[in-house]
Design a protein around this motif. Structure first.
Motif, short mmCIF file in Angstrom:
data_model
loop_
_atom_site.label_atom_id
_atom_site.label_comp_id
_atom_site.label_asym_id
_atom_site.label_seq_id
_atom_site.Cartn_x
_atom_site.Cartn_y
_atom_site.Cartn_z
N VAL A 186 0.83 -1.20 0.00
CA VAL A 186 0.00 0.00 0.00
C VAL A 186 0.87 1.26 0.00
O VAL A 186 0.53 2.26 -0.65
CB VAL A 186 -0.99 0.00 1.18
CG1 VAL A 186 -1.80 1.29 1.20
CG2 VAL A 186 -1.92 -1.21 1.09
N SER A 187 1.99 1.21 0.69
CA SER A 187 2.90 2.36 0.67
C SER A 187 3.39 2.65 -0.74
O SER A 187 3.54 3.81 -1.14
CB SER A 187 4.09 2.11 1.60
OG SER A 187 3.68 2.04 2.96
N GLU A 188 3.63 1.60 -1.52
CA GLU A 188 4.02 1.77 -2.92
C GLU A 188 2.90 2.42 -3.72
O GLU A 188 3.13 3.31 -4.55
CB GLU A 188 4.39 0.42 -3.52
CG GLU A 188 4.75 0.44 -5.00
CD GLU A 188 6.10 1.08 -5.28
OE1 GLU A 188 6.37 1.37 -6.47
OE2 GLU A 188 6.87 1.31 -4.33
N ASP A 189 1.65 1.99 -3.46
CA ASP A 189 0.49 2.59 -4.14
C ASP A 189 0.36 4.07 -3.79
O ASP A 189 0.04 4.90 -4.65
CB ASP A 189 -0.80 1.86 -3.76
CG ASP A 189 -0.91 0.47 -4.37
OD1 ASP A 189 -0.23 0.21 -5.38
OD2 ASP A 189 -1.67 -0.34 -3.84
N ILE A 190 0.60 4.40 -2.53
CA ILE A 190 0.50 5.80 -2.09
C ILE A 190 1.53 6.66 -2.83
O ILE A 190 1.22 7.77 -3.29
CB ILE A 190 0.70 5.88 -0.56
CG1 ILE A 190 -0.51 5.29 0.16
CG2 ILE A 190 0.92 7.33 -0.12
CD1 ILE A 190 -0.31 5.09 1.64
N LYS A 191 2.75 6.16 -2.97
CA LYS A 191 3.78 6.90 -3.71
C LYS A 191 3.38 7.08 -5.16
O LYS A 191 3.52 8.17 -5.74
CB LYS A 191 5.11 6.14 -3.64
CG LYS A 191 5.77 6.13 -2.28
CD LYS A 191 7.04 5.31 -2.33
CE LYS A 191 7.65 5.13 -0.95
NZ LYS A 191 8.83 4.25 -0.99
N ARG A 192 2.88 6.00 -5.77
CA ARG A 192 2.50 6.04 -7.19
C ARG A 192 1.39 7.06 -7.44
O ARG A 192 1.39 7.76 -8.46
CB ARG A 192 2.07 4.64 -7.64
CG ARG A 192 1.60 4.56 -9.08
CD ARG A 192 1.26 3.12 -9.46
NE ARG A 192 0.29 2.52 -8.59
CZ ARG A 192 -1.02 2.68 -8.71
NH1 ARG A 192 -1.52 3.46 -9.66
NH2 ARG A 192 -1.85 2.07 -7.88
#
Length: 249
Positions: A186-192
């Motif tokens: 989810v942290s990766e999704d937030i960055k994206r």
């Protein structure tokens, strides 16, 4: 540096371990697009898994080659000994028949994601619901922890959707109060999505399950996996592991 799909780069370090490197010195890891653990774009393979694995193998005097593979072919490759490594994985009795497992690699933590500034507002998922919070979830997704025990009592406070991206957009817009998800993914999704200043992981951990790095029994001796685990633990003890993985949160 990790080799791209089908290309090997051998990273031989001065501090080679007594454990001999399998496959002539360069092990093969399968890869699929599961960000941020693994990222596959054409022939380019990267991600947290391969950065950690490459560093540990380097300390053992070994190299790493990555090959982009569908998961079913990846598992078959491990069974047959054509592929050496798979990650991140859960340990199952079925897999233990054809694979060795490292010591725990990371804890796959499912956490509550909230608006920035509200990281410490809730002590638990139950506390979140009791305070009237509206939770965004993915339809038919199997959440862990006490979610299943709470969902029926607080059904009116649960908003189902078809994707995590939709939940994050709703959370950033203030239409829900939180969502659940695996912390790295989810942290990766937030960055994206560019929501780093709007959505953050809270202090509430819903569940935590160990993930492992899996090695083919046909191509990798058990004593090498033991040496790998020891080097990975040394990486954690030194703080280098946290330095690597912190970039992906």
């Amino acid at each position: 540096m990790v080799a791209g799909a089908g290309v090997a780069v051998c990273m031989l370090a001065g501090q080679a371990s007594a454990a001999e490197c399998p496959r002539g010195g360069t092990l093969i890891a399968g890869a699929s697009d599961y960000r941020p653990y693994q990222k596959v774009e054409g022939n380019e393979v990267s991600g947290m898994d391969f950065e950690v694995i490459a560093v540990v193998l380097d300390k053992l005097g070994c190299g790493l080659e990555t090959q982009a593979l569908p998961w079913a072919r990846h598992l078959k490759g491990l069974e047959d000994g054509n592929v050496d490594i798979a990650s991140p994985v859960s340990k199952t009795e079925e897999r233990e028949a054809f694979a060795h497992f490292s010591s725990p690699y990371v804890d796959a933590q499912e956490v509550l994601f909230v608006p920035a500034g509200k990281e410490g507002e809730y002590s638990s998922l139950a506390d979140f619901f009791e305070k009237g919070g509206k939770l965004g979830t993915i339809r038919e997704y199997a959440y862990g922890g006490d979610f299943n025990d709470l969902k029926d009592n607080y059904a009116s406070q649960i908003d189902d959707t078809d994707s995590q991206e939709s939940n994050l957009k709703k959370l950033a817009a203030g239409r829900i109060d939180a969502t659940l998800g695996e912390v790295f993914v989810v942290s990766e999704d937030i960055k994206r999505l560019g929501f780093g200043d709007k959505v953050v992981a809270s202090n509430v951990i819903i569940s935590s399950d160990a993930s492992y790095i899996m090695f083919s029994k046909k191509s990798v001796p058990e004593e090498f996996v033991t040496a790998f685990s020891e080097q990975m633990q040394a990486l954690k003890d030194s703080g280098e592991f946290d330095t690597i993985t912190a970039k992906y949160k």
